[in-house]
Design a protein around this motif. Structure first.
Motif, mmCIF file in Angstrom:
data_model
loop_
_atom_site.group_PDB
_atom_site.id
_atom_site.type_symbol
_atom_site.label_atom_id
_atom_site.label_comp_id
_atom_site.label_asym_id
_atom_site.label_seq_id
_atom_site.Cartn_x
_atom_site.Cartn_y
_atom_site.Cartn_z
ATOM 1 N N UNK A 1 0.918 -1.297 -0.144
ATOM 2 C CA UNK A 1 0.096 -0.011 0.068
ATOM 3 C C UNK A 1 0.721 1.340 0.060
ATOM 4 N N UNK A 2 0.689 2.121 -1.036
ATOM 5 C CA UNK A 2 1.656 3.274 -0.957
ATOM 6 C C UNK A 2 0.635 4.389 -0.997
ATOM 7 N N UNK A 3 1.014 5.656 0.112
ATOM 8 C CA UNK A 3 0.434 6.714 0.078
ATOM 9 C C UNK A 3 0.992 7.613 -0.850
ATOM 10 N N UNK A 4 -0.132 8.257 -1.742
ATOM 11 C CA UNK A 4 0.389 9.105 -2.665
ATOM 12 C C UNK A 4 -0.228 10.540 -2.323
ATOM 13 N N UNK A 5 0.869 11.525 -2.316
ATOM 14 C CA UNK A 5 0.749 13.035 -2.184
ATOM 15 C C UNK A 5 0.350 13.631 -3.383
ATOM 16 N N UNK A 6 -0.569 14.653 -3.362
ATOM 17 C CA UNK A 6 -0.654 15.366 -4.284
ATOM 18 C C UNK A 6 -0.967 16.982 -4.062
ATOM 19 N N UNK A 7 -0.435 17.887 -5.173
ATOM 20 C CA UNK A 7 -0.786 19.309 -4.798
ATOM 21 C C UNK A 7 -1.562 19.623 -5.834
ATOM 22 N N UNK A 8 -2.917 19.842 -5.337
ATOM 23 C CA UNK A 8 -4.084 20.016 -6.118
ATOM 24 C C UNK A 8 -4.329 18.833 -6.874
ATOM 25 N N UNK A 9 -4.728 18.765 -8.178
ATOM 26 C CA UNK A 9 -5.007 17.423 -8.734
ATOM 27 C C UNK A 9 -3.774 16.704 -9.104
ATOM 28 N N UNK B 1 -0.238 14.545 -8.678
ATOM 29 C CA UNK B 1 0.677 13.968 -7.922
ATOM 30 C C UNK B 1 2.124 14.206 -7.808
ATOM 31 N N UNK B 2 2.589 14.302 -6.581
ATOM 32 C CA UNK B 2 3.847 15.152 -6.318
ATOM 33 C C UNK B 2 5.128 14.164 -6.807
ATOM 34 N N UNK B 3 6.358 14.701 -7.376
ATOM 35 C CA UNK B 3 7.366 13.815 -7.711
ATOM 36 C C UNK B 3 7.534 13.067 -6.827
ATOM 37 N N UNK B 4 7.871 13.427 -5.319
ATOM 38 C CA UNK B 4 8.366 12.669 -4.196
ATOM 39 C C UNK B 4 7.399 11.282 -4.195
ATOM 40 N N UNK B 5 5.962 11.464 -4.621
ATOM 41 C CA UNK B 5 5.225 10.180 -4.583
ATOM 42 C C UNK B 5 5.511 9.334 -5.754
ATOM 43 N N UNK B 6 5.989 10.000 -7.046
ATOM 44 C CA UNK B 6 6.413 9.042 -7.988
ATOM 45 C C UNK B 6 7.654 8.435 -7.792
ATOM 46 N N UNK B 7 8.820 9.058 -7.022
ATOM 47 C CA UNK B 7 9.785 8.307 -6.348
ATOM 48 C C UNK B 7 9.420 7.306 -5.520
#
Ligand code: FAD
Length: 332
Positions: free
Chosen positions: A23-31, A33-39
């Motif tokens: 399970x991976x928590x994905x952060x967003x800024x507005x709509x 996905x943040x680069x850190x979440x892609x990493x």
């Protein structure tokens, strides 16, 4: 009787075998996905399990669609509740803990961001599991590498907990790019009552046209050697503009108010690993190195040839920064 015993043992075995999944928590800024979440997804792919991405807040469905075709993402869980709009750790942790308790996930990853650093230990406490912070390598689904003592020692940790909780240092993993043929299903989940007494009031964000310090390919950093805010601004901004770089700073520069503390690089600041790190008037204290020593190429400008920064620099320029920086900017 023997066959009943065998069946009982087999069902016990099935119960104790958790189906490997992350399970991976994905952060967003507005709509987005943040680069850190892609990493973080790259790290999750290295575990080798099917991945469920968890996205929270009113725009989670739009953001979820962006990663529906990403390699390894098998399922997407979203909750559009307003309560999750700002990823308050007090709200998010009970939700994550309840998902992990009621399913068979063997791994849970979050980006080692401000929100992630607040959520991970709370989930650990709710599940009575020891979380691993800032992993930099996935050796196997239960073994990870992480720095300790401000990056002066590197640990390889084997985790025996049923669910392995980890935050992922984004500078150690490239953002995921590979797409798969399969489009992951998006499933909406409900808000989980948290009993939270913390309320989001407001936030003040520094708006900048520059690349984000955490994910920039080039970083120009200034230290106490710049003497004051005027010189920091007049010398470093034009140089950073020429290089399309993010700006960084040492803690001494931040403490002396040369710049905002969001620029601080180091043990108590941000950890970066750009392709090029240019350290201007920075001595190279161990706490600063903890935040930048993994940069691919390090260039240091310092008038003191004995400065510790030269021990890790690939290119060192010994001289007066007030002469070198304008000349370099002009030549660029
Ligand atoms: P200095 O050490 O004063 O170095 C200035 C350099 O500029 C010198 O090497 C000097 O030779 C050079 N210089 C001066 N004039 C010129 C000139 N005209 N031309 C060229 N060079 C010149 N620090 C961080 O950066 N990040 C952290 O996250 C951090 N966390 C810390 C946490 C703890 C618990 C502690 C105790 C300290 C922490 N520090 C951190 C502080 C750290 O120990 C150093 O004090 C700090 O990094 C020094 O910053 P500096 O290199 O800019 O200043």
């Amino acid at each position: 009787n023997i066959s009943r015993l065998l069946a009982k043992r087999a069902s016990k075995f099935v119960l104790s075998c958790r189906f490997n999944s992350t399970l991976t928590l994905i952060e967003t800024t507005g709509p987005n996905v943040t680069p850190a979440s892609l990493s973080t997804l790259t790290a999750a792919v290295k575990v080798g399990n099917p991945i469920t991405a968890l996205l929270l807040g009113p725009e989670s469905e739009v953001a979820g669609k962006q990663i529906a075709a990403v390699e390894g993402v098998d399922k997407i869980l979203i909750s559009k509740s307003d309560k999750y709009a700002h990823l308050l750790p007090e709200e998010v942790s009970p939700l994550v803990a309840s998902i992990l308790k009621s399913s068979d996930y063997t791994n849970f990853f979050v980006p080692a961001s401000t929100a992630g650093k607040g959520i991970l230990p709370r989930v650990g406490a709710l599940l009575d599991v020891q979380p691993l912070s800032e992993i930099t390598k996935v050796v196997s689904p239960d073994t990870f590498v992480r720095p300790t003592y401000a990056g002066n020692a590197i640990l390889t940790v084997k985790c025996k907990d049923k669910v392995k909780l980890a935050s992922v240092r984004s500078s150690a993993f490239d953002p995921i790019e590979r797409k798969s043929e399969k489009i992951a299903d998006i499933k909406e989940i409900s808000y989980v009552e948290s009993g939270n007494k913390t309320q989001y009031v407001s936030e003040q964000l520094i708006k900048s046209e520059r690349p984000e310090l955490d994910s920039a390919k080039i970083v120009v950093s200034g230290g106490r050697g710049l003497k004051d805010k005027e010189h920091f601004d007049q010398l470093l901004y034009p140089l950073a503009d020429k290089l399309h770089a993010a700006l960084g700073a040492s803690r001494a520069a931040v403490d002396a108010d040369f710049c905002d503390n969001s620029l601080q690089v180091g043990q108590t600041g941000k950890v970066v690993a750009p392709n090029l790190y240019l350290a201007v008037g920075i001595s190279g204290a161990i706490q600063h190195l903890a935040g930048m020593k993994d940069s691919k190429v390090i260039v240091a400008i310092n008038k003191d040839e004995e400065a510790p920064i030269f021990k890790i620099a690939d290119v060192g320029m010994v001289g007066d920064l007030f002469k070198i920086v304008p000349e370099l900017t002009e030549k660029l």
